[in-house]
Design a protein around this motif. Structure first.
Motif, PDB file in Angstrom:
ATOM      1  N   ASP A 136       0.834  -1.203   0.000  1.00  0.00           N
ATOM      2  CA  ASP A 136       0.000   0.000   0.000  1.00  0.00           C
ATOM      3  C   ASP A 136       0.868   1.253   0.000  1.00  0.00           C
ATOM      4  N   TYR A 138       3.477   1.670  -1.715  1.00  0.00           N
ATOM      5  CA  TYR A 138       3.802   1.914  -3.123  1.00  0.00           C
ATOM      6  C   TYR A 138       2.707   2.734  -3.793  1.00  0.00           C
ATOM      7  N   LYS A 139       1.453   2.481  -3.443  1.00  0.00           N
ATOM      8  CA  LYS A 139       0.341   3.204  -4.044  1.00  0.00           C
ATOM      9  C   LYS A 139       0.354   4.676  -3.658  1.00  0.00           C
ATOM     10  N   SER A 161       2.970   5.337 -12.180  1.00  0.00           N
ATOM     11  CA  SER A 161       1.589   5.811 -12.064  1.00  0.00           C
ATOM     12  C   SER A 161       1.133   6.586 -13.288  1.00  0.00           C
ATOM     13  N   GLN A 171       4.014  -1.614 -15.283  1.00  0.00           N
ATOM     14  CA  GLN A 171       2.980  -1.623 -14.249  1.00  0.00           C
ATOM     15  C   GLN A 171       3.329  -2.649 -13.176  1.00  0.00           C
ATOM     16  N   ASN A 173       1.395  -4.552  -9.921  1.00  0.00           N
ATOM     17  CA  ASN A 173       0.123  -4.786  -9.254  1.00  0.00           C
ATOM     18  C   ASN A 173       0.251  -6.013  -8.367  1.00  0.00           C
TER      19      ASN A 173
END
Length: 282
Positions: A136, A138-139, A161, A171, A173
């Protein structure tokens, strides 16, 4: 003279055998129609056949007529956390004269919380890290990277991003069981499309840095490889140190890992060639 000729023939046979054996280490990329680069690898052919236990990664290489695709998968959070927090890089190269290239992508270090976070919903401490409670972070931040050696130079900062203006598409994920890096590189950034040969030997090299170990552990490492400054942009690529170190052996991909994996470097290389389009002779 006759004996000398026999020796020369024998040498040529040995060299041909060695060359043939060396080529056996190449593996073909997988031909796939255009992959959606979203950090989800369900559209890849499963299971991945390439693995490296030092890095804790399974990986695959694919291509279509215009792009080269790379996919790296980790099933243990610590390996991805190390890649994000310590930084990592990969190189792609080819030595053929008309198609020669030597490119690199270097992912800059970013902050990732190392301790499992308190679960306020369940009102208890998490005993083991998960992809959700570690990545999280990283987000919330911009994971930036730099490129060298591609045909086009990009001045703007590159982030995972914002991919609208990026030369290549990257990307990251994750879900409850794995984290996935997915990368698409236009072939025209490596070589002129009219020079592409599907059986051309290429090399992928991956370098993963380490975090500084606590004083009582000392510095732990497995690799001392360096990235060389390459490409048209110049500048020195940050590379691992060569300090003498103790060695901590990593766990296998199927074994539960501990925080010790954060404190050693890892690197690996893989030779491959592009997959030819269906119904095409390489």
């Amino acid at each position: 003279m006759k004996q000398l000729c026999s020796v020369l023939v024998l040498v040529l046979i040995v060299l041909a055998t060695v060359r043939t054996s060396a080529q056996d280490f190449r593996s073909p990329a997988v031909w796939q129609d255009e992959i959606v680069v979203d950090g989800q690898n369900e559209d890849w052919q499963q299971p991945f056949k390439l693995h490296n236990s030092l890095a804790g990664l399974s990986f695959a290489i694919a291509n279509d007529s215009t792009k080269l695709y790379l996919c790296f998968e980790a099933i243990e959070p610590l390996y991805i956390v190390k890649m994000l927090r310590a930084g990592w890089s990969f190189q792609l190269s080819c030595k053929e004269r008309k198609r020669r290239f030597n490119t690199s992508v270097v992912f800059n270090p970013m902050y990732i919380e190392l301790d499992p976070k308190h679960d306020y919903v369940e009102k208890k401490e998490k005993k083991e890290p998960t992809f959700e409670n570690w990545l999280d972070d990283y987000k919330l931040e911009s994971n930036t990277y730099t490129t060298q050696g591609f045909k086009h130079y990009q001045k703007n900062a590159l982030t995972l991003s914002d991919t609208s203006q990026n030369i290549i598409h990257v990307q990251l994920n994750y879900n409850e069981t794995k984290a996935v890096y997915e990368i698409a590189i236009p072939l025209r950034e490596l070589m002129p499309l009219n020079h592409v040969k599907w059986n051309e030997r290429m090399k992928l090299k991956v370098y993963i840095n380490n975090l500084e170990a606590p004083p009582e552990k000392g510095t732990l490492t497995l690799e001392t490889n360096r990235l060389q400054p390459i490409g048209r942009q110049g500048g020195q690529v940050v590379s691992p140190s060569n300090a003498p170190t103790d060695i901590v052996q990593p766990k296998k991909l199927t074994e539960r890992v501990t925080k010790e994996v954060l404190y050693y470097k890892a690197s690996f290389s893989h030779d491959f060639y592009l997959a030819a389009p269906p119904n095409t002779t390489p």
